[in-house]
Write a protein that holds these residues in place. Structure first.
Motif, PDB file in Angstrom:
ATOM      1  N   SER A 101       2.696 -13.738  -0.291  1.00  0.00           N
ATOM      2  CA  SER A 101       2.812 -12.300  -0.062  1.00  0.00           C
ATOM      3  C   SER A 101       1.432 -11.680   0.070  1.00  0.00           C
ATOM      4  CB  SER A 101       3.547 -11.646  -1.232  1.00  0.00           C
ATOM      5  OG  SER A 101       4.841 -12.166  -1.344  1.00  0.00           O
ATOM      6  N   ARG A 102       1.419 -10.527   0.706  1.00  0.00           N
ATOM      7  CA  ARG A 102       0.170  -9.788   0.895  1.00  0.00           C
ATOM      8  C   ARG A 102       0.397  -8.345   0.460  1.00  0.00           C
ATOM      9  NH1 ARG A 102      -3.215  -9.727   6.399  1.00  0.00           N
ATOM     10  NH2 ARG A 102      -4.063 -11.585   5.431  1.00  0.00           N
ATOM     11  N   VAL A 103      -0.462  -7.875  -0.427  1.00  0.00           N
ATOM     12  CA  VAL A 103      -0.469  -6.470  -0.827  1.00  0.00           C
ATOM     13  C   VAL A 103      -1.610  -5.807  -0.068  1.00  0.00           C
ATOM     14  CG1 VAL A 103      -0.781  -4.835  -2.723  1.00  0.00           C
ATOM     15  CG2 VAL A 103       0.446  -6.971  -3.116  1.00  0.00           C
ATOM     16  N   VAL A 104      -1.286  -4.781   0.698  1.00  0.00           N
ATOM     17  CA  VAL A 104      -2.294  -4.061   1.469  1.00  0.00           C
ATOM     18  C   VAL A 104      -2.486  -2.694   0.818  1.00  0.00           C
ATOM     19  CG1 VAL A 104      -2.957  -3.160   3.716  1.00  0.00           C
ATOM     20  CG2 VAL A 104      -1.585  -5.243   3.582  1.00  0.00           C
ATOM     21  N   LEU A 105      -3.705  -2.430   0.360  1.00  0.00           N
ATOM     22  CA  LEU A 105      -4.059  -1.128  -0.202  1.00  0.00           C
ATOM     23  C   LEU A 105      -4.723  -0.307   0.895  1.00  0.00           C
ATOM     24  CD1 LEU A 105      -5.713  -2.316  -3.540  1.00  0.00           C
ATOM     25  CD2 LEU A 105      -3.341  -1.645  -3.174  1.00  0.00           C
ATOM     26  N   PHE A 106      -4.341   0.961   1.012  1.00  0.00           N
ATOM     27  CA  PHE A 106      -4.917   1.835   2.031  1.00  0.00           C
ATOM     28  C   PHE A 106      -5.940   2.758   1.369  1.00  0.00           C
ATOM     29  CE2 PHE A 106      -0.619   0.884   3.752  1.00  0.00           C
ATOM     30  CZ  PHE A 106      -1.045   0.088   4.802  1.00  0.00           C
ATOM     31  N   ARG A 107      -7.214   2.531   1.703  1.00  0.00           N
ATOM     32  CA  ARG A 107      -8.313   3.211   1.043  1.00  0.00           C
ATOM     33  C   ARG A 107      -8.286   4.723   1.221  1.00  0.00           C
ATOM     34  NH1 ARG A 107     -13.058   5.349   2.201  1.00  0.00           N
ATOM     35  NH2 ARG A 107     -12.968   4.764   4.376  1.00  0.00           N
ATOM     36  N   ILE A 108      -8.120   5.200   2.437  1.00  0.00           N
ATOM     37  CA  ILE A 108      -8.215   6.645   2.689  1.00  0.00           C
ATOM     38  C   ILE A 108      -7.116   7.430   1.969  1.00  0.00           C
ATOM     39  CG2 ILE A 108      -8.115   8.428   4.489  1.00  0.00           C
ATOM     40  CD1 ILE A 108      -9.652   6.460   6.302  1.00  0.00           C
ATOM     41  N   PRO A 109      -5.840   7.051   2.075  1.00  0.00           N
ATOM     42  CA  PRO A 109      -4.825   7.823   1.334  1.00  0.00           C
ATOM     43  C   PRO A 109      -5.024   7.782  -0.179  1.00  0.00           C
ATOM     44  CG  PRO A 109      -3.772   6.417   2.967  1.00  0.00           C
ATOM     45  CD  PRO A 109      -5.222   6.053   2.942  1.00  0.00           C
ATOM     46  N   ILE A 110      -5.499   6.659  -0.700  1.00  0.00           N
ATOM     47  CA  ILE A 110      -5.717   6.567  -2.145  1.00  0.00           C
ATOM     48  C   ILE A 110      -6.875   7.471  -2.561  1.00  0.00           C
ATOM     49  CG2 ILE A 110      -6.492   5.044  -4.008  1.00  0.00           C
ATOM     50  CD1 ILE A 110      -4.868   2.794  -2.684  1.00  0.00           C
ATOM     51  N   THR A 111      -7.988   7.403  -1.854  1.00  0.00           N
ATOM     52  CA  THR A 111      -9.151   8.205  -2.248  1.00  0.00           C
ATOM     53  C   THR A 111      -8.916   9.700  -2.046  1.00  0.00           C
ATOM     54  OG1 THR A 111     -10.171   7.831  -0.089  1.00  0.00           O
ATOM     55  CG2 THR A 111     -10.847   6.386  -1.872  1.00  0.00           C
ATOM     56  N   GLN A 112      -8.117  10.069  -1.054  1.00  0.00           N
ATOM     57  CA  GLN A 112      -7.867  11.494  -0.809  1.00  0.00           C
ATOM     58  C   GLN A 112      -6.976  12.124  -1.874  1.00  0.00           C
ATOM     59  OE1 GLN A 112      -6.504  11.835   3.245  1.00  0.00           O
ATOM     60  NE2 GLN A 112      -8.583  11.927   4.023  1.00  0.00           N
ATOM     61  N   ARG A 113      -6.259  11.331  -2.620  1.00  0.00           N
ATOM     62  CA  ARG A 113      -5.395  11.875  -3.677  1.00  0.00           C
ATOM     63  C   ARG A 113      -6.109  11.965  -5.019  1.00  0.00           C
ATOM     64  NH1 ARG A 113       0.449   9.221  -2.181  1.00  0.00           N
ATOM     65  NH2 ARG A 113       0.320   9.783   0.003  1.00  0.00           N
ATOM     66  N   CYS A 114      -7.387  11.641  -5.046  1.00  0.00           N
ATOM     67  CA  CYS A 114      -8.135  11.625  -6.304  1.00  0.00           C
ATOM     68  C   CYS A 114      -9.289  12.619  -6.255  1.00  0.00           C
ATOM     69  CB  CYS A 114      -8.686  10.223  -6.568  1.00  0.00           C
ATOM     70  SG  CYS A 114      -7.397   8.989  -6.674  1.00  0.00           S
ATOM     71  N   ALA A 115      -9.517  13.269  -7.406  1.00  0.00           N
ATOM     72  CA  ALA A 115     -10.602  14.247  -7.495  1.00  0.00           C
ATOM     73  C   ALA A 115     -11.915  13.620  -7.948  1.00  0.00           C
ATOM     74  CB  ALA A 115     -10.214  15.374  -8.443  1.00  0.00           C
ATOM     75  N   GLY A 116     -11.851  12.482  -8.635  1.00  0.00           N
ATOM     76  CA  GLY A 116     -13.079  11.877  -9.133  1.00  0.00           C
ATOM     77  C   GLY A 116     -12.931  10.382  -9.328  1.00  0.00           C
ATOM     78  N   GLU A 121      -9.977   5.241 -10.183  1.00  0.00           N
ATOM     79  CA  GLU A 121      -9.788   3.980 -10.895  1.00  0.00           C
ATOM     80  C   GLU A 121      -8.364   3.871 -11.445  1.00  0.00           C
ATOM     81  OE1 GLU A 121     -11.790   1.538 -14.609  1.00  0.00           O
ATOM     82  OE2 GLU A 121     -12.949   3.088 -13.582  1.00  0.00           O
ATOM     83  N   ASP A 122      -7.855   4.956 -12.021  1.00  0.00           N
ATOM     84  CA  ASP A 122      -6.484   4.949 -12.552  1.00  0.00           C
ATOM     85  C   ASP A 122      -5.454   4.729 -11.450  1.00  0.00           C
ATOM     86  OD1 ASP A 122      -7.294   5.281 -15.158  1.00  0.00           O
ATOM     87  OD2 ASP A 122      -6.984   7.461 -15.168  1.00  0.00           O
ATOM     88  N   LEU A 123      -5.651   5.392 -10.303  1.00  0.00           N
ATOM     89  CA  LEU A 123      -4.681   5.248  -9.213  1.00  0.00           C
ATOM     90  C   LEU A 123      -4.712   3.840  -8.621  1.00  0.00           C
ATOM     91  CD1 LEU A 123      -2.466   6.518  -7.561  1.00  0.00           C
ATOM     92  CD2 LEU A 123      -4.213   7.449  -6.022  1.00  0.00           C
ATOM     93  N   VAL A 124      -5.900   3.254  -8.472  1.00  0.00           N
ATOM     94  CA  VAL A 124      -5.985   1.881  -7.955  1.00  0.00           C
ATOM     95  C   VAL A 124      -5.271   0.931  -8.913  1.00  0.00           C
ATOM     96  CG1 VAL A 124      -7.558  -0.035  -7.471  1.00  0.00           C
ATOM     97  CG2 VAL A 124      -8.034   2.220  -6.541  1.00  0.00           C
ATOM     98  N   TRP A 125      -5.513   1.068 -10.221  1.00  0.00           N
ATOM     99  CA  TRP A 125      -4.819   0.243 -11.200  1.00  0.00           C
ATOM    100  C   TRP A 125      -3.305   0.416 -11.074  1.00  0.00           C
ATOM    101  CZ3 TRP A 125      -5.738  -3.710 -14.294  1.00  0.00           C
ATOM    102  CH2 TRP A 125      -7.051  -4.013 -14.634  1.00  0.00           C
ATOM    103  N   THR A 126      -2.849   1.659 -10.978  1.00  0.00           N
ATOM    104  CA  THR A 126      -1.409   1.930 -10.898  1.00  0.00           C
ATOM    105  C   THR A 126      -0.790   1.298  -9.655  1.00  0.00           C
ATOM    106  OG1 THR A 126      -1.707   4.010 -12.086  1.00  0.00           O
ATOM    107  CG2 THR A 126       0.324   3.774 -10.804  1.00  0.00           C
ATOM    108  N   VAL A 127      -1.430   1.476  -8.514  1.00  0.00           N
ATOM    109  CA  VAL A 127      -0.894   0.933  -7.258  1.00  0.00           C
ATOM    110  C   VAL A 127      -0.851  -0.595  -7.305  1.00  0.00           C
ATOM    111  CG1 VAL A 127      -1.307   0.715  -4.772  1.00  0.00           C
ATOM    112  CG2 VAL A 127      -1.557   2.932  -5.879  1.00  0.00           C
ATOM    113  N   VAL A 128      -1.930  -1.228  -7.746  1.00  0.00           N
ATOM    114  CA  VAL A 128      -1.974  -2.696  -7.797  1.00  0.00           C
ATOM    115  C   VAL A 128      -0.940  -3.222  -8.788  1.00  0.00           C
ATOM    116  CG1 VAL A 128      -3.390  -4.689  -8.450  1.00  0.00           C
ATOM    117  CG2 VAL A 128      -4.361  -2.892  -7.014  1.00  0.00           C
ATOM    118  N   LEU A 129      -0.875  -2.627  -9.980  1.00  0.00           N
ATOM    119  CA  LEU A 129       0.090  -3.085 -10.983  1.00  0.00           C
ATOM    120  C   LEU A 129       1.531  -2.898 -10.513  1.00  0.00           C
ATOM    121  CD1 LEU A 129      -1.602  -1.806 -14.262  1.00  0.00           C
ATOM    122  CD2 LEU A 129      -1.414  -4.181 -13.484  1.00  0.00           C
ATOM    123  N   ASP A 130       1.829  -1.774  -9.866  1.00  0.00           N
ATOM    124  CA  ASP A 130       3.188  -1.536  -9.366  1.00  0.00           C
ATOM    125  C   ASP A 130       3.587  -2.567  -8.316  1.00  0.00           C
ATOM    126  OD1 ASP A 130       3.497   0.605 -11.060  1.00  0.00           O
ATOM    127  OD2 ASP A 130       3.194   2.138  -9.515  1.00  0.00           O
TER     128      ASP A 130
END
Length: 148
Positions: A101-116, A121-130
């Motif tokens: 399997s391949r998990v593809v993370l999309f950098r721009i949508p993830i970074t645009q939803r974060c203020a800092g 870091e929390d959102l990347v952890w959440t997405v990868v763990l989910d």
């Protein structure tokens, strides 16, 4: 010109430029291998995001070693969506292939939803763990090696 034998003499038009020290926008301001430790290393947002994802994967390495299913985690800029797309832009997708399997993370949508940085870091952890919990049928809390 003929009377000087093709040599131009006298003042040249324009300003002379000193190329030795270009100031704050030139090579002196850029960190390099000889820069002191107090000079911060500049990383692009892409490189910073890739390093963050690498840190998350490294922390999850014991799970990758134990799980029988091969999973590859990759980063892309953004998903290709049809023009009529009206839902939220996905942060990641999972695709199954012959080699695993391949998990593809999309950098721009993830970074645009974060203020800092902390939110990112929390959102990347959440997405990868989910996504990994979805593939391995394990609770995200069980996979998360961070202290709670």
């Amino acid at each position: 010109m003929d009377h000087l034998g093709g040599v131009v003499s006298g003042q040249r038009p324009g300003r002379m430029r000193d190329r030795r020290g270009r100031g704050p926008r030139g090579p002196i301001a850029l960190p390099g291998p000889l820069s002191p430790g107090s000079v911060p290393v500049h990383r692009s947002t892409r490189a910073t995001f890739d390093l963050l994802v690498g840190d998350v994967i490294a922390a999850l390495e014991p799970h990758f070693a134990v799980e029988p299913d091969h999973v590859e985690i990759v980063v892309e800029e953004a998903p290709l969506l049809p023009p009529e797309w009206t839902d939220d832009v996905p942060l990641s997708v999972v695709s199954a292939g012959a080699g695993g399997s391949r998990v593809v993370l999309f950098r721009i949508p993830i970074t645009q939803r974060c203020a800092g940085r902390d939110e990112l870091e929390d959102l990347v952890w959440t997405v990868v763990l989910d996504r990994l919990s979805e593939l391995w049928h394990i609770s995200p809390d069980h996979l998360d090696p961070r202290p709670h």
